[in-house]
Design a protein around this motif. Structure first.
Motif, short mmCIF file in Angstrom:
data_model
loop_
_atom_site.label_atom_id
_atom_site.label_comp_id
_atom_site.label_asym_id
_atom_site.label_seq_id
_atom_site.Cartn_x
_atom_site.Cartn_y
_atom_site.Cartn_z
N ASN A 164 25.97 1.07 12.90
CA ASN A 164 27.38 1.18 12.50
C ASN A 164 27.94 2.57 12.81
OD1 ASN A 164 29.71 0.13 11.40
ND2 ASN A 164 29.27 0.96 9.37
N ILE A 165 27.14 3.59 12.56
CA ILE A 165 27.62 4.97 12.80
C ILE A 165 27.89 5.19 14.29
CG2 ILE A 165 25.29 6.03 12.91
CD1 ILE A 165 26.52 8.41 11.29
N ASP A 166 27.06 4.57 15.17
CA ASP A 166 27.30 4.67 16.62
C ASP A 166 28.63 4.00 16.97
OD1 ASP A 166 24.66 5.70 17.38
OD2 ASP A 166 23.87 3.71 16.97
N ILE A 167 28.85 2.83 16.38
CA ILE A 167 30.06 2.05 16.72
C ILE A 167 31.32 2.78 16.25
CG2 ILE A 167 31.23 -0.18 16.32
CD1 ILE A 167 28.65 -0.47 17.96
N ILE A 168 31.27 3.33 15.04
CA ILE A 168 32.45 4.07 14.51
C ILE A 168 32.75 5.28 15.40
CG2 ILE A 168 33.22 5.52 12.57
CD1 ILE A 168 31.76 3.53 10.72
N ALA A 169 31.69 5.99 15.79
CA ALA A 169 31.90 7.20 16.60
C ALA A 169 32.45 6.83 17.99
CB ALA A 169 30.58 7.96 16.73
N GLU A 170 31.91 5.78 18.60
CA GLU A 170 32.41 5.37 19.92
C GLU A 170 33.86 4.90 19.84
OE1 GLU A 170 30.15 2.58 22.22
OE2 GLU A 170 28.88 4.18 23.03
N ALA A 220 25.72 3.61 7.30
CA ALA A 220 25.45 4.14 8.65
C ALA A 220 24.62 3.18 9.47
CB ALA A 220 24.72 5.49 8.55
N ALA A 221 23.81 2.36 8.78
CA ALA A 221 22.70 1.68 9.46
C ALA A 221 23.04 0.32 10.08
CB ALA A 221 21.56 1.51 8.47
N GLY A 222 24.08 -0.39 9.62
CA GLY A 222 24.36 -1.76 10.08
C GLY A 222 23.97 -2.03 11.53
N ASP A 223 23.37 -3.18 11.78
CA ASP A 223 22.80 -3.50 13.11
C ASP A 223 23.81 -4.29 13.94
OD1 ASP A 223 21.42 -4.69 15.19
OD2 ASP A 223 19.59 -5.02 14.04
N MET A 244 29.59 9.34 27.58
CA MET A 244 29.66 9.42 26.11
C MET A 244 28.37 8.99 25.43
SD MET A 244 32.29 7.36 23.62
CE MET A 244 32.07 5.68 24.18
N ASP A 245 27.77 9.90 24.66
CA ASP A 245 26.78 9.51 23.66
C ASP A 245 27.42 9.92 22.34
OD1 ASP A 245 24.66 8.77 22.19
OD2 ASP A 245 23.21 10.13 23.10
N ALA A 246 28.10 8.98 21.70
CA ALA A 246 28.93 9.34 20.54
C ALA A 246 28.06 9.80 19.37
CB ALA A 246 29.81 8.17 20.16
N ILE A 247 26.84 9.26 19.26
CA ILE A 247 25.86 9.79 18.29
C ILE A 247 24.53 9.95 19.03
CG2 ILE A 247 24.58 9.44 16.15
CD1 ILE A 247 27.47 9.59 15.44
N ASP A 248 24.11 11.17 19.25
CA ASP A 248 22.78 11.41 19.81
C ASP A 248 21.90 11.85 18.64
OD1 ASP A 248 20.85 11.64 21.92
OD2 ASP A 248 21.01 13.80 21.70
N GLY A 249 20.74 11.19 18.53
CA GLY A 249 19.91 11.43 17.35
C GLY A 249 20.27 10.39 16.29
N SER A 250 20.47 9.14 16.75
CA SER A 250 20.91 8.08 15.82
C SER A 250 19.91 7.87 14.68
CB SER A 250 21.08 6.76 16.56
OG SER A 250 22.02 6.90 17.58
N ALA A 251 18.62 7.96 14.97
CA ALA A 251 17.61 7.74 13.91
C ALA A 251 17.77 8.82 12.83
CB ALA A 251 16.20 7.75 14.50
N ASN A 252 17.96 10.08 13.25
CA ASN A 252 18.19 11.15 12.28
C ASN A 252 19.45 10.87 11.46
OD1 ASN A 252 15.98 12.61 13.15
ND2 ASN A 252 17.13 14.12 14.33
N ALA A 253 20.51 10.44 12.17
CA ALA A 253 21.79 10.20 11.48
C ALA A 253 21.64 9.10 10.44
CB ALA A 253 22.86 9.82 12.51
#
Ligand code: IPD
Ligand code: CA
Length: 268
Positions: free
Chosen positions: A44-50, A29-32, A86-95
């Motif tokens: 990474n999780i933001d990028i996959i979701a977007e 999930a974390a990749g920068d 679009m905020d594909a992941i809101d709460g990225s730190a939690n995710a």
């Protein structure tokens, strides 16, 4: 068959859930990926979701301009019908940490203004609950109609976003903390607005002047359609443009009584 905007946003929210639900809290999930358009590090999780959203909107040829928190402005058509915010992941730190409180937030606006938002979907990505609303048609949690909690609650629950708040703001807020025992901040602004719209919080306040359009767009229509008041820091109806520079403060409240009760305690 022509899909309604709300159907498109619901459908793609389900795809995001499918694609990221097993990623939260894992190393993957974390990749920068460097800083995104909203100014934070893209994970990474933001990028996959977007990518899930962009791929789907392209696949169905939806004529729109996407305003993504990470990818920035992406013009998918020259004959755009409006903006997908679009905020594909809101709460990225939690995710990334695996704290089960994060969501996707997708809204559709016909013009460059919050008040032109017609549809919004917030998907709780830790359990698949979907909050959605279309202008004039009410707000829903899955199939159930939702409303803000408008009675005198047994426990008054007050949401306040304090993340990165200045000392000056914390001083102003101090009387609220002193008087009320049940102050909450969960770490995903859009999902907190959804909880408020569902009647689980009585007021949700973010006076930090930090929140971006992407964090608030879907919540804007869901809160309003659930009967909530949505005000700016001067207690005027909330509105703004959709630009990447815009930062917002807001108050989402169930009624005037709780505004008078809580907001009057904030120091000038
Ligand atoms: C953040 C969350 C958080 C809020 C931050 C936002 P992100 O969004 O909504 O609750 O305090 O201001 O940036 O970065 O996780 O999409
Ligand atoms: Ca966000």
């Amino acid at each position: 068959m022509v899909m309604e905007v709300i159907e498109i946003l619901c459908e793609v929210s389900k795809l995001i859930y499918k694609n990221v639900k097993d990623l939260a809290g894992t190393d993957d999930a974390a990749g920068d990926f460097g800083r995104g358009a909203g100014g934070d590090i893209s994970r990474n999780i933001d990028i996959i979701a977007e990518k899930t959203v962009l791929d789907y909107l392209k696949e169905i040829n939806f004529d729109c301009i996407v305003l993504g928190e990470e990818c920035g402005r992406v013009e998918l058509s020259k004959n755009s019908k409006g903006f997908v915010i679009m905020d594909a992941i809101d709460g990225s730190a939690n995710a990334v940490r695996g704290v089960p409180f994060f969501c996707s937030s997708l809204a559709f606006a016909t013009e460059n203004k919050l008040s032109s938002i017609t549809d919004g979907v917030i998907m709780n990505l830790s359990n698949g609950d979907m909050y959605w609303a279309s202008k004039g048609k009410g707000a829903f949690l899955n199939e159930l109609k939702i409303k803000v909690y408008d009675k005198e609650p047994i426990y008054k629950i007050i949401g306040i976003n304090t993340s990165g708040a200045s000392e000056q703001l914390m001083n102003k807020l101090y009387p609220v903390f002193e008087k009320h025992n049940h102050i909450r901040h969960f770490g995903a602004n859009a999902l907190e607005m959804a909880l408020f719209a569902r009647g689980l919080l009585d007021i949700f306040i973010d006076l930090r002047d930090k929140i971006r359009i992407q964090d608030i767009a879907a919540g804007y229509i869901i809160v309003k359609e659930a009967g909530g008041l949505l005000l700016d820091a001067d207690l005027n109806p909330l509105d703004s443009d959709l630009s990447y520079e815009t930062r917002i403060s807001f108050i989402a409240a169930a009624n005037q009584k709780i505004i008078d009760d809580v907001i009057s305690q904030i120091k000038k």
